[in-house]
Scaffold this motif. Structure first.
Motif, short mmCIF file in Angstrom:
data_model
loop_
_atom_site.label_atom_id
_atom_site.label_comp_id
_atom_site.label_asym_id
_atom_site.label_seq_id
_atom_site.Cartn_x
_atom_site.Cartn_y
_atom_site.Cartn_z
N TRP A 98 0.83 -1.20 0.00
CA TRP A 98 0.00 0.00 0.00
C TRP A 98 0.87 1.25 0.00
CZ3 TRP A 98 -4.12 -2.02 3.95
CH2 TRP A 98 -5.17 -2.62 3.23
N VAL A 99 1.95 1.24 0.79
CA VAL A 99 2.87 2.39 0.78
C VAL A 99 3.42 2.59 -0.63
CG1 VAL A 99 5.03 3.31 1.69
CG2 VAL A 99 3.48 2.06 3.21
N GLY A 100 3.83 1.50 -1.27
CA GLY A 100 4.38 1.60 -2.62
C GLY A 100 3.36 2.10 -3.62
N ALA A 101 2.16 1.54 -3.60
CA ALA A 101 1.13 1.92 -4.57
C ALA A 101 0.75 3.39 -4.42
CB ALA A 101 -0.10 1.03 -4.40
N ILE A 102 0.51 3.84 -3.19
CA ILE A 102 0.11 5.23 -2.96
C ILE A 102 1.25 6.19 -3.28
CG2 ILE A 102 -0.69 6.88 -1.24
CD1 ILE A 102 -2.80 4.86 -2.08
N THR A 103 2.48 5.82 -2.86
CA THR A 103 3.62 6.69 -3.14
C THR A 103 3.83 6.85 -4.64
OG1 THR A 103 4.72 5.99 -1.09
CG2 THR A 103 6.09 7.02 -2.77
N GLY A 104 3.81 5.74 -5.38
CA GLY A 104 3.97 5.83 -6.83
C GLY A 104 2.88 6.66 -7.47
N ALA A 105 1.64 6.48 -7.02
CA ALA A 105 0.52 7.23 -7.59
C ALA A 105 0.63 8.71 -7.31
CB ALA A 105 -0.80 6.68 -7.05
N ILE A 106 1.04 9.07 -6.09
CA ILE A 106 1.15 10.48 -5.73
C ILE A 106 2.29 11.16 -6.50
CG2 ILE A 106 1.78 12.05 -3.85
CD1 ILE A 106 0.26 10.25 -1.95
N LEU A 107 3.43 10.50 -6.57
CA LEU A 107 4.58 11.13 -7.20
C LEU A 107 4.43 11.28 -8.71
CD1 LEU A 107 7.56 9.42 -5.33
CD2 LEU A 107 6.51 11.63 -4.88
N ALA A 108 3.69 10.38 -9.34
CA ALA A 108 3.58 10.42 -10.80
C ALA A 108 2.86 11.65 -11.30
CB ALA A 108 2.86 9.15 -11.30
N VAL A 109 1.98 12.23 -10.48
CA VAL A 109 1.18 13.37 -10.94
C VAL A 109 2.02 14.65 -11.03
CG1 VAL A 109 -0.83 14.81 -10.48
CG2 VAL A 109 -0.96 12.34 -10.12
N PRO A 110 2.67 15.10 -9.96
CA PRO A 110 3.46 16.32 -10.11
C PRO A 110 4.69 16.14 -10.99
CG PRO A 110 3.83 15.37 -7.94
CD PRO A 110 2.70 14.61 -8.56
N SER A 133 7.40 -6.35 -3.12
CA SER A 133 5.97 -6.04 -3.22
C SER A 133 5.76 -4.54 -3.29
CB SER A 133 5.22 -6.63 -2.03
OG SER A 133 5.20 -8.04 -2.09
N ALA A 134 6.51 -3.78 -2.48
CA ALA A 134 6.38 -2.33 -2.49
C ALA A 134 6.80 -1.75 -3.83
CB ALA A 134 7.21 -1.73 -1.36
N LEU A 135 7.89 -2.26 -4.39
CA LEU A 135 8.38 -1.75 -5.67
C LEU A 135 7.42 -2.06 -6.81
CD1 LEU A 135 12.18 -2.59 -5.34
CD2 LEU A 135 11.15 -0.31 -5.35
N TYR A 136 6.92 -3.28 -6.88
CA TYR A 136 5.98 -3.62 -7.94
C TYR A 136 4.67 -2.83 -7.80
CZ TYR A 136 8.79 -7.43 -9.86
OH TYR A 136 9.78 -8.16 -10.48
N ALA A 137 4.23 -2.66 -6.56
CA ALA A 137 3.02 -1.87 -6.34
C ALA A 137 3.24 -0.41 -6.75
CB ALA A 137 2.59 -1.95 -4.88
N ALA A 138 4.44 0.11 -6.48
CA ALA A 138 4.76 1.49 -6.88
C ALA A 138 4.78 1.62 -8.41
CB ALA A 138 6.11 1.90 -6.31
N ALA A 139 5.31 0.60 -9.08
CA ALA A 139 5.34 0.64 -10.55
C ALA A 139 3.92 0.68 -11.11
CB ALA A 139 6.09 -0.58 -11.08
N ILE A 140 3.05 -0.17 -10.56
CA ILE A 140 1.66 -0.20 -11.04
C ILE A 140 0.93 1.08 -10.66
CG2 ILE A 140 -0.56 -1.37 -10.77
CD1 ILE A 140 1.06 -3.98 -10.46
N LEU A 180 -9.88 2.93 -5.93
CA LEU A 180 -10.28 1.53 -5.77
C LEU A 180 -9.22 0.57 -6.29
CD1 LEU A 180 -14.08 1.73 -6.75
CD2 LEU A 180 -13.12 1.30 -4.48
N ILE A 181 -8.62 0.90 -7.44
CA ILE A 181 -7.59 0.03 -8.01
C ILE A 181 -6.35 0.02 -7.12
CG2 ILE A 181 -6.02 -0.30 -9.96
CD1 ILE A 181 -8.24 0.76 -11.77
N LEU A 182 -5.99 1.18 -6.56
CA LEU A 182 -4.83 1.23 -5.67
C LEU A 182 -5.05 0.39 -4.42
CD1 LEU A 182 -3.83 5.00 -5.86
CD2 LEU A 182 -2.60 3.06 -6.83
N ILE A 183 -6.24 0.45 -3.86
CA ILE A 183 -6.56 -0.36 -2.69
C ILE A 183 -6.46 -1.84 -3.04
CG2 ILE A 183 -8.40 -1.01 -1.09
CD1 ILE A 183 -9.36 1.90 -1.19
N GLY A 184 -7.01 -2.21 -4.19
CA GLY A 184 -6.94 -3.61 -4.61
C GLY A 184 -5.52 -4.06 -4.88
#
Length: 399
Positions: A98-110, A133-140, A180-184
């Motif tokens: 979850w840390v990876g997914a949210i971090t990747g999603a937040i950073l990609a925008v700015p 797991s964190a790295l792959y989640a961040a990539a997605i 929803l996709i990030l949570i999943g």
């Protein structure tokens, strides 16, 4: 059918050259653009100029946003900034994925670049208990956010196909969908607890560490509400956000951040321009008409932009170019604007493999083999693409 044969041959050669020789993406894709043009029947005297023009269009569209995002990434290279952000996220999000997914999603925008977001976040995510797991989640997460959240380059390009596009209507669907996709993704990719970063191990910055992220976002939001500079308002807003982020740093650190960001932006822009060259040659050939002619009547009208985007994405790997090329051929389709952007985004998410520089970046960072990256990154991203495609179809049917 000549363009289809050229397309398949070029796609296979890109895969072979990329896997076998690991050539620079710009060189590979620009050369592939020339090869495709010759095989597709474009005159030899025009093919190089056409490829260069395609690269130039991508440069015009993305140079400012990629530069601004990369410099902001350089600001976050300041000791303690990234650590503070991830530590704050770890308080709220217990799973490394979850840390990876949210971090990747937040950073990609700015940053306006999923690869930059991944590069910036990967050193800190590597400190978490379940590193991979964190790295792959961040990539997605970064690919999802970069492709789906307006006004990133992909959505800006896709929205060009829909003159009546409303950012507000689109975000009402896209933002909950991304969440929803990030949570999943976080739930599916790991179950361990996130390791808290100790201040004794890493110098933790104060709350100001969040400013370089929040300031560009706030400026971009203001530009949507008050577009002072017309079509260039978002680009101007990101430059203002970048300048504000730099202003927070002392002189020496400001110089370091600007130097790091400029160098990093150059690499990304060249890669994107290489993909733009291939996309420009594809668009200049009869491939779009041939593809739509072949698909017309064989598949529902609503699925035409999705399938075409999948073909283009598989050929050259750049999500932005996929959006640019698909928008160029889909602008005349009678499809709801929100649905059209979602379907183009789904196609841009569909294939991340040998022709995509991001695929190899994920592999180098995780240390996994291409087979493992296909299994843990490419296939889950295809699943995400399917979810977005379903949302696009539903929007097209009911809106």
């Amino acid at each position: 059918m000549q363009t289809f044969a050229a397309f398949i041959v070029t796609l296979l050669l890109i895969a072979v050259v990329t896997v076998r020789f690991r050539l620079n993406p710009f060189l590979t894709l620009f050369s592939a653009a020339i090869l495709y043009g010759l095989l597709a029947g474009i005159p030899a005297g025009e093919v190089v100029g056409t490829a260069a023009a395609g690269a130039g269009k991508v440069f015009v569209l993305l140079a400012v946003v990629v530069f601004a995002g990369s410099v902001v990434a350089g600001v976050l290279e300041t000791p303690g900034y990234r650590e503070r952000i991830v530590r704050d996220l770890s308080v709220l999000l217990k799973r490394p994925s979850w840390v990876g997914a949210i971090t990747g999603a937040i950073l990609a925008v700015p940053f306006m670049c999923c690869m930059t977001a991944f590069i910036v976040s990967s050193p800190i995510l590597s400190c978490l208990s379940d590193r991979k797991s964190a790295l792959y989640a961040a990539a997605i997460g970064s690919a999802l956010s970069f492709t789906l959240i307006y006004p990133t380059p992909v959505t800006l390009a896709a929205a060009a196909a829909a003159p009546e596009f409303s950012a507000g209507d689109y975000l009402m669907i896209a933002l909950p969908l991304v969440l929803l996709i990030l949570i999943g993704t976080g739930a599916a990719m790991g179950r361990g607890n996130a390791q808290t970063i100790s201040p004794s191990e890493v110098p933790i910055a104060g709350r100001r560490a969040w400013v370089p992220l929040l300031l560009p976002l706030a400026c971009a939001a203001a530009a949507l509400i008050w577009p002072v500079f017309g079509d260039g308002s978002v680009q101007a807003a990101l430059l203002f956000g970048m300048a504000g982020a730099l202003f927070l740093l002392p002189g020496e650190e400001r110089h370091t951040a600007l130097k790091w960001g400029t160098r990093h932006a150059g690499v990304i822009i060249y890669d994107l321009c290489g993909a733009g060259a291939l996309g420009g040659v594809i668009l200049a050939s009869s491939f779009p008409q041939d593809a739509f002619g072949l698909l017309d009547g064989a598949v529902p009208l609503l699925l035409l932009p999705l399938i075409f985007a999948i073909l283009v994405q598989a050929a050259q790997g750049s999500r932005v170019v996929t959006a640019v090329v698909t928008a160029g051929v889909a602008s005349s389709l009678p499809i709801n604007p929100v649905a059209l952007v979602l379907l183009i985004a789904a196609g841009a998410l569909s294939v991340s493999a040998f022709s995509d520089p991001y695929f190899w970046l994920v592999g180098r960072t995780t240390g996994d083999s291409p087979t493992a990256v296909l299994r843990r990154y490419t296939l889950p991203l295809m699943g995400v693409s399917l979810v977005v495609a379903v949302a696009g179809v539903l929007a097209g049917v009911f809106l």
